[in-house]
Design an enzyme around this catalytic site. Structure first.
Site, PDB file in Angstrom:
ATOM      1  CD  GLU A   1      -5.364   1.544  -3.202  1.00 14.29           C
ATOM      2  OE1 GLU A   1      -6.428   1.611  -2.822  1.00 14.29           O
ATOM      3  OE2 GLU A   1      -4.336   1.376  -2.295  1.00 14.29           O
TER       4      GLU A   1
ATOM      5  CG  HIS B   1      -1.885   1.140   1.103  1.00 13.48           C
ATOM      6  ND1 HIS B   1      -1.612   2.300   1.475  1.00 13.48           N
ATOM      7  CD2 HIS B   1      -3.247   0.901   0.766  1.00 13.48           C
ATOM      8  CE1 HIS B   1      -2.849   3.014   1.498  1.00 13.48           C
ATOM      9  NE2 HIS B   1      -3.612   2.227   0.936  1.00 13.48           N
TER      10      HIS B   1
HETATM   11  P1  PGA Z   1      -9.487   5.938   0.157  1.00 14.68           P
HETATM   12  O1  PGA Z   1      -8.353   4.732   0.485  1.00 14.68           O
HETATM   13  O2  PGA Z   1     -10.636   5.060  -0.416  1.00 14.68           O
HETATM   14  O3  PGA Z   1      -9.750   6.452   1.589  1.00 14.68           O
HETATM   15  O4  PGA Z   1      -8.975   6.991  -0.609  1.00 14.68           O
HETATM   16  C1  PGA Z   1      -8.007   3.932  -0.322  1.00 14.68           C
HETATM   17  C2  PGA Z   1      -6.847   3.009   0.241  1.00 14.68           C
HETATM   18  O5  PGA Z   1      -5.963   3.541   0.529  1.00 14.68           O
HETATM   19  O6  PGA Z   1      -6.982   1.918  -0.171  1.00 14.68           O
END
Ligand code: PGA
Length: 241
Positions: free
Chosen positions: A159, A93
């Site tokens: 992401e 992450h």
């Molecule tokens: P968020 O986080 O949906 O609050 O933007 C997503 C993540 O960090 O996996």
């Protein structure tokens, strides 16, 4: 392969929140055409696993050690996670890559430990705002050793760092471009890798979840903030079924 929705609680909940959260999921969501997981803090994994009985929710961890066993104070091994019934684990992450300076090599090693223990690894990738003009190079570097993993126990999560927790969701065009690139990369790796699900994460909420989820290149969603309230998370899930 079913699409997958994963709620990432990060460091947000307390023990007293757990049972009431799962109670909300004990009815009406059982026949969904996709998989749903939740990743609580490791201290609550066991309690979440117990509470998830009679719900459609799978339970996963947010991180794991790259070591198999040994004197690593504060770390948790893949085998320890597996021994209590954890089914998957997020690795890489951006809050680990950037907040804890984790390298792609380290993240691949963590994913390997998970797969050796029979767990599914959700490997997160994504570029920062400065890297956006050359996002393909960044993704290529992050995916460099992905072929050393077992595709059957692998999920990727794209992401973009600038979209996480900011309310600034990536545009549909950006998501299609990134997912298209990742899909192409996986296809070139092998047929088995071309079937790996690619989740999108970054400010997904009730209003934008369905339009992203329904894109053909998107294999599911990784949801942070919008997974914290059980009623609204359930409502979000209902917009996808
Ligand atoms: P968020 O986080 O949906 O609050 O933007 C997503 C993540 O960090 O996996």
């Amino acid at each position: 392969m079913k699409k997958l929705i994963v709620g990432n609680w990060k460091m947000q909940k307390l023990f007293s929140d757990i049972a009431p959260y799962f109670d909300v999921f004990k009815d009406k969501l059982k026949e969904l055409p996709f998989d749903i997981g939740l990743a609580p803090s490791s201290i609550y994994l066991q309690s979440c696993i117990q509470n998830s009985v009679k719900t459609p929710l799978m339970i996963g961890a947010q991180d794991v050690s790259e070591h198999e066993i040994g004197p690593y104070t504060g770390d948790l091994s893949a085998k320890q996670l597996s021994s209590i019934g954890v089914q998957f684990c997020i690795v890489g992450h951006s809050e680990r890559r950037h907040g804890h300076l984790e390298s792609s090599e380290l993240i691949i090693n963590k994913a390997k430990r998970l797969q050796e223990a029979g767990l599914c690894a959700i490997v997160c990738i994504g570029e920062t705002l400065e890297q956006k003009p050359y996002f393909k190079d960044v993704l290529k570097q992050q995916l460099a050793d992905i072929n050393t993993l077992n595709p059957e126990l692998l999920v990727l999560a794209y992401e973009p760092v600038w979209a996480i927790g900011t309310g600034q969701t990536a545009q549909i065009d950006d998501i299609q471009a990134a997912h298209g690139y990742i899909k192409e990369f996986l296809k070139e790796t092998s047929y088995q890798f071309s079937c790996v699900r690619i989740l999108y994460g970054g400010s997904v909420g009730l209003l934008n979840a369905a339009s992203i989820f329904n894109l053909p290149q998107v294999g599911g969603l990784l949801i942070g903030g919008a997974s914290l309230n059980p009623e609204s998370f359930k409502q979000l899930i209902a917009t996808l079924g």
